[in-house]
Design a protein around this motif. Sequence first.
Motif, PDB file in Angstrom:
ATOM      1  N   ILE A 293       0.834  -1.221   0.003  1.00  0.00           N
ATOM      2  CA  ILE A 293       0.010  -0.006   0.076  1.00  0.00           C
ATOM      3  C   ILE A 293       0.816   1.163  -0.206  1.00  0.00           C
ATOM      4  CG2 ILE A 293      -1.905   1.223   1.060  1.00  0.00           C
ATOM      5  CD1 ILE A 293      -2.661  -1.381   2.493  1.00  0.00           C
ATOM      6  N   ALA A 294       0.744   2.163  -1.082  1.00  0.00           N
ATOM      7  CA  ALA A 294       1.198   3.439  -0.968  1.00  0.00           C
ATOM      8  C   ALA A 294       0.400   4.373  -0.242  1.00  0.00           C
ATOM      9  CB  ALA A 294       1.702   3.984  -2.377  1.00  0.00           C
ATOM     10  N   VAL A 295       1.184   4.996   0.822  1.00  0.00           N
ATOM     11  CA  VAL A 295       0.580   6.061   1.666  1.00  0.00           C
ATOM     12  C   VAL A 295       0.933   7.319   1.239  1.00  0.00           C
ATOM     13  CG1 VAL A 295      -0.198   7.039   3.901  1.00  0.00           C
ATOM     14  CG2 VAL A 295       0.146   4.335   3.399  1.00  0.00           C
ATOM     15  N   PHE A 296       0.265   8.392   0.683  1.00  0.00           N
ATOM     16  CA  PHE A 296       0.583   9.455  -0.199  1.00  0.00           C
ATOM     17  C   PHE A 296       0.112  10.767   0.896  1.00  0.00           C
ATOM     18  CE2 PHE A 296      -0.332   6.451  -3.505  1.00  0.00           C
ATOM     19  CZ  PHE A 296       0.593   6.825  -4.195  1.00  0.00           C
ATOM     20  N   ARG A 297       1.123  11.677   0.796  1.00  0.00           N
ATOM     21  CA  ARG A 297       0.885  13.091   1.555  1.00  0.00           C
ATOM     22  C   ARG A 297       1.095  14.078   0.280  1.00  0.00           C
ATOM     23  NH1 ARG A 297       4.999  15.499   5.967  1.00  0.00           N
ATOM     24  NH2 ARG A 297       3.839  17.577   6.216  1.00  0.00           N
ATOM     25  N   THR A 298      -0.254  15.060   0.494  1.00  0.00           N
ATOM     26  CA  THR A 298      -0.175  16.152  -0.533  1.00  0.00           C
ATOM     27  C   THR A 298       0.470  17.294   0.007  1.00  0.00           C
ATOM     28  OG1 THR A 298      -2.234  16.976   0.291  1.00  0.00           O
ATOM     29  CG2 THR A 298      -2.531  15.164  -1.327  1.00  0.00           C
ATOM     30  N   ASP A 299       0.517  18.381  -0.573  1.00  0.00           N
ATOM     31  CA  ASP A 299       0.971  19.813   0.161  1.00  0.00           C
ATOM     32  C   ASP A 299       0.306  20.353   0.983  1.00  0.00           C
ATOM     33  OD1 ASP A 299      -0.863  20.696  -1.640  1.00  0.00           O
ATOM     34  OD2 ASP A 299       0.388  22.113  -2.642  1.00  0.00           O
ATOM     35  N   GLY A 300      -0.926  19.819   1.160  1.00  0.00           N
ATOM     36  CA  GLY A 300      -1.825  20.545   2.070  1.00  0.00           C
ATOM     37  C   GLY A 300      -1.925  19.497   3.417  1.00  0.00           C
ATOM     38  N   ASP A 301      -1.053  18.295   3.314  1.00  0.00           N
ATOM     39  CA  ASP A 301      -1.088  17.398   4.632  1.00  0.00           C
ATOM     40  C   ASP A 301      -2.326  16.582   4.563  1.00  0.00           C
ATOM     41  OD1 ASP A 301       1.462  18.253   5.580  1.00  0.00           O
ATOM     42  OD2 ASP A 301       0.694  19.401   7.075  1.00  0.00           O
ATOM     43  N   ALA A 302      -3.181  16.509   3.190  1.00  0.00           N
ATOM     44  CA  ALA A 302      -4.079  15.416   3.192  1.00  0.00           C
ATOM     45  C   ALA A 302      -3.331  14.099   2.980  1.00  0.00           C
ATOM     46  CB  ALA A 302      -4.915  15.800   2.060  1.00  0.00           C
ATOM     47  N   VAL A 303      -3.729  13.158   3.496  1.00  0.00           N
ATOM     48  CA  VAL A 303      -3.180  11.594   3.188  1.00  0.00           C
ATOM     49  C   VAL A 303      -4.378  10.802   2.691  1.00  0.00           C
ATOM     50  CG1 VAL A 303      -2.489   9.831   4.762  1.00  0.00           C
ATOM     51  CG2 VAL A 303      -1.928  12.213   5.426  1.00  0.00           C
ATOM     52  N   PHE A 304      -3.577  10.013   1.651  1.00  0.00           N
ATOM     53  CA  PHE A 304      -4.437   9.105   0.818  1.00  0.00           C
ATOM     54  C   PHE A 304      -3.680   7.572   0.660  1.00  0.00           C
ATOM     55  CE2 PHE A 304      -5.431  13.166  -0.615  1.00  0.00           C
ATOM     56  CZ  PHE A 304      -6.824  13.307  -0.562  1.00  0.00           C
ATOM     57  N   ALA A 305      -4.368   6.495   0.683  1.00  0.00           N
ATOM     58  CA  ALA A 305      -3.715   5.346   0.586  1.00  0.00           C
ATOM     59  C   ALA A 305      -4.448   4.473  -0.471  1.00  0.00           C
ATOM     60  CB  ALA A 305      -3.733   4.462   1.840  1.00  0.00           C
ATOM     61  N   LEU A 306      -3.397   4.042  -1.612  1.00  0.00           N
ATOM     62  CA  LEU A 306      -3.958   3.199  -2.689  1.00  0.00           C
ATOM     63  C   LEU A 306      -2.866   1.960  -2.541  1.00  0.00           C
ATOM     64  CD1 LEU A 306      -4.048   6.071  -5.400  1.00  0.00           C
ATOM     65  CD2 LEU A 306      -5.742   5.011  -4.161  1.00  0.00           C
ATOM     66  N   HIS A 307      -3.515   0.950  -3.320  1.00  0.00           N
ATOM     67  CA  HIS A 307      -2.731  -0.204  -3.946  1.00  0.00           C
ATOM     68  C   HIS A 307      -1.561   0.190  -4.649  1.00  0.00           C
ATOM     69  CE1 HIS A 307      -2.497  -4.266  -5.905  1.00  0.00           C
ATOM     70  NE2 HIS A 307      -1.970  -4.415  -4.721  1.00  0.00           N
ATOM     71  N   ASP A 308      -0.379  -0.270  -4.144  1.00  0.00           N
ATOM     72  CA  ASP A 308       0.935   0.614  -5.041  1.00  0.00           C
ATOM     73  C   ASP A 308       1.048  -0.155  -6.338  1.00  0.00           C
ATOM     74  OD1 ASP A 308       3.061   1.804  -5.351  1.00  0.00           O
ATOM     75  OD2 ASP A 308       4.513   0.658  -4.187  1.00  0.00           O
ATOM     76  N   LYS A 309      -0.108  -0.152  -7.128  1.00  0.00           N
ATOM     77  CA  LYS A 309      -0.004  -0.777  -8.380  1.00  0.00           C
ATOM     78  C   LYS A 309      -0.911   0.041  -9.304  1.00  0.00           C
ATOM     79  CE  LYS A 309       1.408  -5.470  -8.646  1.00  0.00           C
ATOM     80  NZ  LYS A 309       1.037  -6.817  -9.070  1.00  0.00           N
ATOM     81  N   CYS A 310      -0.448   0.663 -10.273  1.00  0.00           N
ATOM     82  CA  CYS A 310      -1.181   1.364 -11.609  1.00  0.00           C
ATOM     83  C   CYS A 310      -2.150   0.501 -12.305  1.00  0.00           C
ATOM     84  CB  CYS A 310      -0.211   2.231 -12.421  1.00  0.00           C
ATOM     85  SG  CYS A 310      -0.965   3.064 -13.757  1.00  0.00           S
ATOM     86  N   PRO A 311      -3.204   0.919 -12.378  1.00  0.00           N
ATOM     87  CA  PRO A 311      -4.170   0.082 -12.964  1.00  0.00           C
ATOM     88  C   PRO A 311      -3.759  -0.387 -14.447  1.00  0.00           C
ATOM     89  CG  PRO A 311      -4.946   2.043 -12.638  1.00  0.00           C
ATOM     90  CD  PRO A 311      -3.868   2.154 -11.933  1.00  0.00           C
ATOM     91  N   HIS A 312      -2.906   0.758 -15.012  1.00  0.00           N
ATOM     92  CA  HIS A 312      -2.428   0.276 -16.336  1.00  0.00           C
ATOM     93  C   HIS A 312      -1.597  -0.998 -16.553  1.00  0.00           C
ATOM     94  CE1 HIS A 312       0.128   1.644 -19.990  1.00  0.00           C
ATOM     95  NE2 HIS A 312      -1.045   1.084 -20.627  1.00  0.00           N
ATOM     96  N   LYS A 313      -0.467  -0.702 -15.936  1.00  0.00           N
ATOM     97  CA  LYS A 313       0.572  -2.005 -16.118  1.00  0.00           C
ATOM     98  C   LYS A 313       1.352  -2.221 -14.726  1.00  0.00           C
ATOM     99  CE  LYS A 313       0.907  -2.018 -21.014  1.00  0.00           C
ATOM    100  NZ  LYS A 313       1.043  -3.153 -21.954  1.00  0.00           N
ATOM    101  N   GLY A 314       0.611  -2.084 -13.649  1.00  0.00           N
ATOM    102  CA  GLY A 314       1.116  -2.472 -12.382  1.00  0.00           C
ATOM    103  C   GLY A 314       2.388  -1.440 -12.181  1.00  0.00           C
ATOM    104  N   GLY A 315       2.552  -0.544 -12.453  1.00  0.00           N
ATOM    105  CA  GLY A 315       3.575   0.349 -11.958  1.00  0.00           C
ATOM    106  C   GLY A 315       3.589   0.802 -10.566  1.00  0.00           C
ATOM    107  N   PRO A 316       4.690   1.016  -9.936  1.00  0.00           N
ATOM    108  CA  PRO A 316       4.680   1.452  -8.620  1.00  0.00           C
ATOM    109  C   PRO A 316       4.332   2.748  -8.493  1.00  0.00           C
ATOM    110  CG  PRO A 316       6.969   1.471  -9.422  1.00  0.00           C
ATOM    111  CD  PRO A 316       6.187   0.819 -10.400  1.00  0.00           C
TER     112      PRO A 316
END
Length: 102
Positions: free
Chosen positions: A28-51
Motif C-alpha cells: 500500500i502506498a500512503v501519500f501526503r499532499t502539499d496540504g497534508d491530506a493523506v491517501f492510501a492506494l494499492h501500490d500498483k497502477c491499473p495500467h501496467k502495475g507500475g509502482p
Amino acid sequence: MSQWKNLCALEDIPLLGSRVVQHPGGDIAVFRTDGDAVFALHDKCPHKGGPLSQGIVHGQRVTCPLHSWNIELASGEAVAPDQGCTARFQVKVEDGRVWLQA
C-alpha cells in the motif's frame, strides 16, 4: 467493527511523496499532499502495475512513473481519457499520527 493500525507520524511521509506499507494483499502506498491530506492506494497502477509510490504527487493526484497515467488519490480512478482503478484504503490523521483501517 473496523480496526485502525498506527502507521507512522505524518512527518514520516515526505511532503508530495509517499511511504510504502506492506500488506498481505500487496503493498500500500500512503501519500501526503502539499496540504497534508493523506491517501492510501494499492501500490500498483491499473495500467501496467507500475509502482505508484514512485510517482509524482501533484494536487490530489499521482502520476505513474512508467507511462504517466494520472490517478486520483481520493478514489484510485484513472483520469480520462485513461480508464481503470486501483484499490483505495481508508486512512486518517489524528494527533499527528497516520492510521490505516485494517
